[in-house]
Design an enzyme around this catalytic site. Structure first.
Site, short mmCIF file in Angstrom:
data_model
loop_
_atom_site.label_atom_id
_atom_site.label_comp_id
_atom_site.label_asym_id
_atom_site.label_seq_id
_atom_site.Cartn_x
_atom_site.Cartn_y
_atom_site.Cartn_z
N ASP A 53 -18.55 -21.34 -6.28
CA ASP A 53 -19.98 -21.79 -6.65
C ASP A 53 -21.13 -20.93 -5.98
O ASP A 53 -22.41 -21.44 -6.12
CB ASP A 53 -20.22 -23.40 -6.09
CG ASP A 53 -20.08 -23.52 -4.57
OD1 ASP A 53 -19.62 -22.78 -4.04
OD2 ASP A 53 -20.06 -24.83 -4.23
N SER A 54 -20.83 -19.77 -5.17
CA SER A 54 -21.72 -18.80 -4.75
C SER A 54 -22.47 -18.36 -6.11
O SER A 54 -23.38 -17.57 -6.09
CB SER A 54 -20.63 -17.82 -4.05
OG SER A 54 -19.77 -17.41 -4.56
N ASP A 92 -14.21 -23.41 -8.55
CA ASP A 92 -14.90 -24.28 -7.46
C ASP A 92 -15.03 -25.43 -8.00
O ASP A 92 -16.04 -25.49 -9.20
CB ASP A 92 -16.10 -23.47 -6.72
CG ASP A 92 -15.91 -23.35 -5.24
OD1 ASP A 92 -15.11 -23.89 -4.64
OD2 ASP A 92 -16.63 -22.33 -4.76
N GLU A 124 -14.33 -28.30 -0.98
CA GLU A 124 -14.58 -28.12 0.30
C GLU A 124 -14.38 -29.41 1.51
O GLU A 124 -14.28 -30.49 0.83
CB GLU A 124 -15.98 -27.83 0.66
CG GLU A 124 -16.56 -26.69 0.16
CD GLU A 124 -18.06 -26.25 0.36
OE1 GLU A 124 -18.58 -26.77 0.82
OE2 GLU A 124 -18.30 -25.14 -0.43
N GLU A 191 -13.80 -19.92 6.34
CA GLU A 191 -15.32 -19.24 6.20
C GLU A 191 -15.86 -19.22 7.59
O GLU A 191 -16.18 -20.32 8.19
CB GLU A 191 -16.02 -19.92 5.03
CG GLU A 191 -17.10 -19.07 4.85
CD GLU A 191 -18.06 -19.36 3.52
OE1 GLU A 191 -17.33 -20.15 2.70
OE2 GLU A 191 -19.22 -18.77 3.56
#
Ligand code: KIV
Length: 309
Positions: A53-54, A92, A124, A191
């Site tokens: 989703d970056s 994602d 996440e 991360e």
């Protein structure tokens, strides 16, 4: 005799990843958001392509990943899936597409697989996401976890900060990673985590850790492809290394093109097609003799010019 078509390469699955991990092979993961890039990365043998989703920041120009929608993730996952023959495509799950209710989480994960063509999803959160991961995995959908800095929570975390540096945070990070493994994830992204902690987590898990800004002790590494290729001139995170300078290459190509257009040297003969002069004469209603002189010899004949209409 017709040539035998070369066999399709086998698609990377969670079993492939477990085998690579078991053999001690460090796993390279790159993000991808479009068809042509996915094709190149697949050809290069990258085993996992993450439609991160970056996407929101590096492709769509949003200020955070929070803005990314399911429709956008589906659109880009489809393009990446069409560009791959071998790589596992991990999509994602965007902000609030999971964790609100088990039904909605499962429905959205299923959509990324069924309609997007993904081979797995990523979401996440550690302990807080354990139940969601379990629900999705039980339905037969492979899940990659993501702990440490979780960009969908930056408003809560206070920005893109290294996670796990204090005693409390470090313990929580370890508990989060174990919870993700316990819930059935096949791999986990770490991360922005101090390298010693990431290495210690890696040692304690049976599933591969995929680090980004988490040091060399992880079982694999993931990078945002636009960072790797040097596509942005403004910002390169500390954890990224440029393997190419596409910003400079693309800018000079665009400048060279504009200069050629201005000079009339593009397109050249090799970029143009010609037709038989005699046919053109017929189209324009002129004689070969007229062609030798000027077409205005016979102004009443032939098709009207645009300016006469
Ligand atoms: O969205 C993304 O690109 C990611 C990677 C940074 C792991 O989640």
């Amino acid at each position: 005799m017709s040539a035998t078509p070369s066999p399709q390469p086998a698609r990377v699955t969670t079993a492939t990843i477990a085998r690579l991990f078991g053999d001690g092979v460090r796993i390279a993961v790159l993000t991808a958001y479009d068809y042509p890039t996915a094709r190149i990365l697949d050809e290069a043998g990258i085993p996992i392509l993450l439609v991160g989703d970056s996407l929101g920041q590096v492709i769509l120009g949003y200020d955070s990943t929070v803005r990314v929608t399911m429709a956008e993730m589906l659109h880009h996952t489809r393009a990446v899936a069409r560009g791959t023959k071998r790589a596992m495509v991990v999509a994602d799950m965007p902000f609030l597409s999971y964790g609100v209710s088990p039904e909605a989480s499962l429905e959205n994960a299923g959509m990324l697989m069924r309609e997007g063509g993904a081979g797995a999803v990523k979401l996440e959160g550690g302990e807080r996401s354990g139940r969601t991961i379990e629900t999705i995995v039980r339905a037969g959908i492979p899940v990659m976890g993501h702990v440490g800095l979780t960009p969908q929570s930056i408003y809560q975390l206070g920005g893109h900060r290294v996670q796990g540096k204090t005693r409390v945070q470090g313990r929580q990070l370890l508990a989060d990673a174990l919870a993700v493994q316990q819930a059935g994830a096949f791999a986990i992204v770490l991360e922005l985590v101090p390298e010693q902690l990431a290495a210690a987590v890696t040692e304690r898990l049976r599933i591969p850790t995929i680090g980004i800004g988490a040091g060399a002790g992880c079982a694999g590494q993931v990078q945002v492809v636009t960072d790797l290729l040097g596509l942005s001139a403004d910002f390169t995170p500390k954890h990224a290394r440029h393997y190419a300078e596409l910003h400079t290459i693309i800018k000079s190509a665009a400048e060279a093109f504009a200069a050629d257009v201005a000079a009339g040297s593009f397109p050249g003969p090799e970029n143009s097609v010609r037709m038989e002069d005699s046919i053109l004469d017929e189209v324009l209603g002129r004689t070969a003799l007229g062609r030798a002189g000027s077409s205005s010899n016979n102004p009443a004949a032939g098709i009207p010019l645009d300016r006469d209409l």
